[in-house]
Motif scaffolding. Structure first.
Motif, PDB file in Angstrom:
ATOM      1  N   VAL A   1       0.852  -1.195   0.000  1.00 41.42           N
ATOM      2  CA  VAL A   1       0.000   0.000   0.000  1.00 41.42           C
ATOM      3  C   VAL A   1       0.884   1.241   0.000  1.00 41.42           C
TER       4      VAL A   1
ATOM      5  N   THR B   1     -13.284 -10.204   3.122  1.00 43.29           N
ATOM      6  CA  THR B   1     -12.260 -10.948   2.404  1.00 43.29           C
ATOM      7  C   THR B   1     -11.028 -11.029   3.305  1.00 43.29           C
TER       8      THR B   1
ATOM      9  N   PRO C   1      -7.740 -10.498   3.388  1.00 47.25           N
ATOM     10  CA  PRO C   1      -6.811  -9.405   3.709  1.00 47.25           C
ATOM     11  C   PRO C   1      -7.491  -8.213   4.365  1.00 47.25           C
TER      12      PRO C   1
ATOM     13  N   PRO D   1      -5.131   1.128   5.041  1.00 46.11           N
ATOM     14  CA  PRO D   1      -5.408   1.018   3.610  1.00 46.11           C
ATOM     15  C   PRO D   1      -5.153  -0.418   3.154  1.00 46.11           C
ATOM     16  N   LEU D   2      -5.840  -0.795   2.084  1.00 43.47           N
ATOM     17  CA  LEU D   2      -5.691  -2.146   1.527  1.00 43.47           C
ATOM     18  C   LEU D   2      -5.606  -1.996   0.012  1.00 43.47           C
ATOM     19  N   CYS D   3      -4.601  -2.626  -0.580  1.00 45.89           N
ATOM     20  CA  CYS D   3      -4.508  -2.501  -2.036  1.00 45.89           C
ATOM     21  C   CYS D   3      -5.496  -3.459  -2.691  1.00 45.89           C
ATOM     22  N   GLY D   4      -5.784  -3.234  -3.949  1.00 39.92           N
ATOM     23  CA  GLY D   4      -6.700  -4.105  -4.693  1.00 39.92           C
ATOM     24  C   GLY D   4      -8.124  -4.018  -4.176  1.00 39.92           C
ATOM     25  N   VAL D   5      -8.888  -5.091  -4.403  1.00 40.92           N
ATOM     26  CA  VAL D   5     -10.266  -5.294  -3.917  1.00 40.92           C
ATOM     27  C   VAL D   5     -11.277  -4.397  -4.644  1.00 40.92           C
ATOM     28  N   LEU D   6     -10.861  -3.182  -5.041  1.00 39.43           N
ATOM     29  CA  LEU D   6     -11.801  -2.287  -5.721  1.00 39.43           C
ATOM     30  C   LEU D   6     -12.392  -2.994  -6.939  1.00 39.43           C
ATOM     31  N   GLY D   7     -13.681  -2.762  -7.142  1.00 42.50           N
ATOM     32  CA  GLY D   7     -14.376  -3.448  -8.219  1.00 42.50           C
ATOM     33  C   GLY D   7     -15.180  -4.620  -7.690  1.00 42.50           C
ATOM     34  N   SER D   8     -14.789  -5.140  -6.542  1.00 52.70           N
ATOM     35  CA  SER D   8     -15.592  -6.193  -5.922  1.00 52.70           C
ATOM     36  C   SER D   8     -16.872  -5.587  -5.361  1.00 52.70           C
TER      37      SER D   8
ATOM     38  N   LEU E   1     -18.178  -6.372  -2.752  1.00 53.01           N
ATOM     39  CA  LEU E   1     -18.016  -6.191  -1.303  1.00 53.01           C
ATOM     40  C   LEU E   1     -17.894  -4.710  -0.958  1.00 53.01           C
TER      41      LEU E   1
ATOM     42  N   ILE F   1      -8.173   4.318  -3.270  1.00 54.92           N
ATOM     43  CA  ILE F   1      -7.685   3.227  -2.432  1.00 54.92           C
ATOM     44  C   ILE F   1      -8.705   2.936  -1.348  1.00 54.92           C
TER      45      ILE F   1
ATOM     46  N   LEU G   1     -10.002   1.856   2.317  1.00 55.13           N
ATOM     47  CA  LEU G   1      -9.638   1.903   3.738  1.00 55.13           C
ATOM     48  C   LEU G   1     -10.608   1.023   4.520  1.00 55.13           C
TER      49      LEU G   1
ATOM     50  N   PHE H   1     -13.414 -15.564   0.463  1.00 52.33           N
ATOM     51  CA  PHE H   1     -11.999 -15.865   0.759  1.00 52.33           C
ATOM     52  C   PHE H   1     -11.132 -14.649   0.387  1.00 52.33           C
TER      53      PHE H   1
ATOM     54  N   PRO I   1     -11.211 -11.393  -3.851  1.00 56.02           N
ATOM     55  CA  PRO I   1     -11.331  -9.990  -4.301  1.00 56.02           C
ATOM     56  C   PRO I   1      -9.979  -9.297  -4.360  1.00 56.02           C
ATOM     57  N   PHE I   2      -9.079  -9.727  -3.495  1.00 53.96           N
ATOM     58  CA  PHE I   2      -7.755  -9.136  -3.398  1.00 53.96           C
ATOM     59  C   PHE I   2      -6.802  -9.766  -4.408  1.00 53.96           C
TER      60      PHE I   2
ATOM     61  N   THR J   1      -6.909  -8.893  -8.036  1.00 56.04           N
ATOM     62  CA  THR J   1      -6.509  -7.546  -8.445  1.00 56.04           C
ATOM     63  C   THR J   1      -5.015  -7.286  -8.272  1.00 56.04           C
ATOM     64  N   VAL J   2      -4.289  -8.184  -7.609  1.00 55.33           N
ATOM     65  CA  VAL J   2      -2.869  -7.890  -7.385  1.00 55.33           C
ATOM     66  C   VAL J   2      -1.880  -8.838  -8.063  1.00 55.33           C
TER      67      VAL J   2
ATOM     68  N   PHE K   1     -23.036 -11.734  -8.238  1.00 53.42           N
ATOM     69  CA  PHE K   1     -22.288 -10.941  -7.252  1.00 53.42           C
ATOM     70  C   PHE K   1     -20.837 -10.924  -7.702  1.00 53.42           C
ATOM     71  N   VAL K   2     -20.258  -9.740  -7.795  1.00 55.50           N
ATOM     72  CA  VAL K   2     -18.860  -9.650  -8.199  1.00 55.50           C
ATOM     73  C   VAL K   2     -17.987  -9.855  -6.958  1.00 55.50           C
ATOM     74  N   THR K   3     -17.541 -11.087  -6.772  1.00 56.52           N
ATOM     75  CA  THR K   3     -16.577 -11.328  -5.693  1.00 56.52           C
ATOM     76  C   THR K   3     -15.248 -10.690  -6.066  1.00 56.52           C
TER      77      THR K   3
ATOM     78  N   ALA L   1     -13.329  -8.612  -9.223  1.00 60.89           N
ATOM     79  CA  ALA L   1     -13.613  -7.857 -10.440  1.00 60.89           C
ATOM     80  C   ALA L   1     -12.766  -8.350 -11.605  1.00 60.89           C
TER      81      ALA L   1
END
Lengths: 283, 236, 283, 236
Positions: free
Chosen positions: A125, C110, C112, C129-136, C138, C158, C160, D117, D120-121, D124-125, D147-149, D151
């Motif tokens: 991050v 999730t 992380p 902060p947490l990287c990624g995940v955006l777009g989910s 959630l 980003i 949070l 799980f 989602p992370f 994307t990484v 549902f978009v777990t 993206a």
């Protein structure tokens, strides 16, 4: 240790230490441990022999003798640290001379800010929030830090420190193995350094024949080889700093250094002796 | 050791006893490196409290409980698990600010010390902050620090070789004078203005029982981390 | 283990487990480990016997059998987790029934994000902060999360996540000592849970006569007693989940649970048998 | 095992071989729990690469290198140290979105699974994301996930029992059909539209050497974590 043993032990480690030193490019952001925890002094010596130039040192979270030697030898352009001293042996003379002369850039910080910056890098991050610290003049002077209103209620101001991603993390441990695993024990800051850094170089007292991850008890204190770029077995490679329970800090060397390095000429003589070999330091 | 008169004590023993008193009620006291007197005070408080507070001596082996790297002390304090912590300071000012970094205008300091260490953080997160300097030097106790390493303004205590102050409502208030010091002398040796509530009280002296603990189990525990300081305990 | 030994062993642990369970108040935010790592099943059984009510479970970062038992027994009001299942033994029947009936609130997360929330609590900051995940999706549904523009260049959005501070962290380890130190080995998530939680309760297979922090190798995997509110020696206290290398997960019990708990009635019969004692589960 | 004809292979062996091909050039491949076929593919890639890529099997003992708790996989991926990772999915749609959570409108799902799980992370990484489902089911390969777990929208591969796709410039493109499947059949069993570049190629078949590795060292390594899956390797 007899003189003969000592001589024998010294030749090979010098070569091994040099293989690590050559992986540290001039100008690198180099993360180093504090004097109480796993300093790779033998590798630092090879950096000075080269001599390395323009290094940017990062204290995790503070620095001591190894940084003062590098600074005095002209290898350093910048230092970011929470402190730089010889501990009980007083202030760091080469550092203070360079600070006065303006030959190094000093980025004063505080221990938890450095830990937070490394953790940000470890987690991928761009920053980490840090509680407290506000009101310190550090916040006024560190233009790379930010204060924002916390986006969560009640929205109080909070400090954000940017990720610190070292080019190289360098440290010394008691044991490594053939897979590059390195036992760091409770010195988890060494693990964090390695996670955060692009390249991690580890010197060690000895190589374990067994894989350190194979034993659950050892694994708990082991940095996985996944993060380790190169290792080298360098017996006594932390001296004159200490190495766990294997050997203590050599206070006589520290005292002699503090005394000699008080002048630039004395530093130069000490450095020459140190580059020539341990024994001379006793003179 | 047994032969020492328990009505005689050193200034250092008085300071240690005073520190122990300031730690009354704490659950966990952390003491930074190179702090033998605060360490002794914390260990004495633990003896007086029958094992409480828990004492974490940084740099110590037996009394250092941390296993998550050098960040753990700071995390632990941020979690509210460190009730008391000590800071020294090259300068301490009348607003309770502490300067560890250097003298003169920053960044071109006229004199630089080791650095800020964790002080900017610890001063703002621990419950009970105790500023401690063994000497009482007007060049140290100044009206305004040259560099604010750790911001003041929060309640804390300041203990020196001459007196005990508490910081309250924006200024230091004299809590007690150590035996042998006068208020006039204190004022002349203190660079910042402080409040006084008359009549001026004298710092409580260590009781014979306290001195016995100090010279017995506390001295023994201290010797593991600070052998030289432990050797100085006893009447001066 | 003979029947007699088993009977003897069971009586004491039940009492010991109950001493921990009584420190978990109804309504507590209770952090629990995943099934592969140190579940304090014997304490969970005492919670169900009480019975506890309104617990808010936090999976670190996911949950399994122990959570399904608590949910099926009516002890749970909310669950925050990255997943809840019986692993190879399939989905978690009581959880799914409660979800369908709407009798529990589910805060889907999730892994992380849960680690980040606990780390925020560990470090005393309001968020991480947490990287990624955006777009989910959630991020759309978790109204307690925030997306900001990174205050550092280049200023990308980003995520949070707010601090997760459990009221109670509960887990089972191989070894504790008299000072409340608990050996967790590489299961550092248990350490993070304890750092983040207000109260930490640890059951253990056995007590070590030696202080776990006194040995440098053991210390590296040890949670200091500083964070531990209470401990209890409960042999076999993780069963039917496994405990390190001491005993594996009891797949026969899992399979039986998965089969029986498929109906509410079957769950009730399984629970009665489990509360009455291990032996009945074999029937 | 030696007696197996090396020109005969199972569909599963074809999938494993295909996965190994997708991992070409990777330095570190992580495989989640309950993923025997991706695990075998990663182990095969390691055999073919003479020890590279490094393979981390979560849930495995020997091939799990993590010592910093269950967050380390995620940190490691965020650091850019995980080059490839696999995701399954109750639903995968034409935009590359993955749904692990459940069916129907959220939050009142008509059917719920275990949860999201770390998907989602991880989606994307990691550099190289490989979506994998052994069956090719139109109820799973849908136009739009419920549902978009995790993206979609990023380059990735999708491998099923019928074909290999790559996601590129906003849509899936058929890369190859497995032997025995026709394009018409593929279209009828795929709920989303995908692009085809004619002529349609057939997925590369495992060479005798590859099959020997698969049935030898890979099978042995796989058996430590997935004994049942390892037992199925060999011609069907």
């Amino acid at each position: 240790m007899s003189g003969a043993q000592r001589g024998t032990a010294r030749a090979a480690p010098t070569v091994a230490a040099a293989t690590l030193a050559q992986r540290i490019p001039d100008g690198a952001l180099l993360a180093l441990a504090p004097d109480y925890s796993g300093c790779a002094l033998a590798v630092v010596r090879e950096l000075i022999r080269r001599p390395a130039r323009g290094l940017r040192l990062l204290g995790v979270p503070q620095l001591g003798l190894q940084a003062d030697l590098l600074i005095g030898a002209g290898c350093v352009a910048e230092v970011e640290t929470a402190a730089l001293s010889l501990g009980e042996h007083g202030l760091a003379p080469a550092f203070l001379r360079a600070a006065t002369a303006g030959t190094i850039v000093i980025r004063d910080s505080t221990c938890p800010a450095i830990h937070a910056g490394l953790t940000a890098a470890e987690r991928g991050v761009p920053f980490l929030p840090l509680c407290g610290v506000l009101g310190s003049d550090l916040v006024r002077w560190r233009k790379d830090w930010r204060v924002i209103d916390d986006p969560f209620p009640p929205g109080r101001p909070i400090l954000l420190v940017p990720a610190l991603r070292p080019d190289v993390a360098l440290f010394h441990v008691e044991r490594i193995d053939a897979a590059g695993n390195a036992w760091v024990g409770v010195r988890r800051e060494l693990m964090t350094m390695a996670h955060a850094a692009r390249t991690t170089l580890v010197s060690a007292e000895a190589a374990s024949a067994e894989n350190l991850l194979a034993d659950a008890t050892l694994a708990a204190g082991t940095l996985p080889g996944l993060y380790v770029t190169a290792t080298a077995v360098v017996p006594h490679g932390a001296a004159p700093t200490g190495c766990g329970k294997l050997y203590p800090r050599d206070d006589a060397v520290y005292a002699r250094y503090a005394e000699r390095a008080a002048t630039a000429g004395g530093f130069a003589r000490f450095l020459d002796a140190w580059l020539a070999g341990d024994d001379v330091l006793a003179a | 050791m047994r032969g020492w008169p328990v009505t005689t004590f050193s200034r250092r023993e008085l300071l240690i006893t005073t520190i122990a008193g300031l730690l009354d009620g704490c659950g966990h006291v952390a003491v930074g490196a190179a702090s033998p007197v605060p360490a002794a005070g914390a260990l004495l408080a633990r003896e007086l409290g029958g094992g409480r507070p828990r004492v974490s001596l940084l740099g110590g082996l037996r009394d250092n409980p941390f296993t998550d790297g050098s960040r753990e002390l700071f995390d632990c304090a941020a979690q509210g698990r460190v009730d008391a912590f000590f800071l020294g300071g090259a300068q301490i000012d009348g607003e309770g600010n502490v300067n560890l970094l250097g003298l003169g205008p920053y960044p071109a300091l006229t004199r630089r010390f080791a650095g800020c260490f964790g002080a900017p953080f610890m001063a703002t997160v621990v419950q009970r902050l105790i500023l401690f300097r063994e000497d009482h030097d007007p060049r140290c106790l100044v009206e305004r620090v040259d560099f604010v390493t750790a911001a003041g303004g929060r309640p804390c205590h300041l203990l020196t070789g001459m007196a005990l102050f508490r910081f309250d409502a924006g200024r230091f208030v004299l809590e007690s004078l150590h035996p042998g010091a006068s208020l006039d002398e204190l004022r002349s040796r203190t660079g910042f203005a402080f409040a006084v509530t008359e009549p001026c009280t004298t710092t409580s002296l260590p009781s014979p029982g306290t001195l016995a603990l100090l010279r017995g189990p506390v001295r023994a525990a201290l010797a593991e981390v600070y052998p030289r300081a432990a050797a100085t305990l006893g009447p001066s």
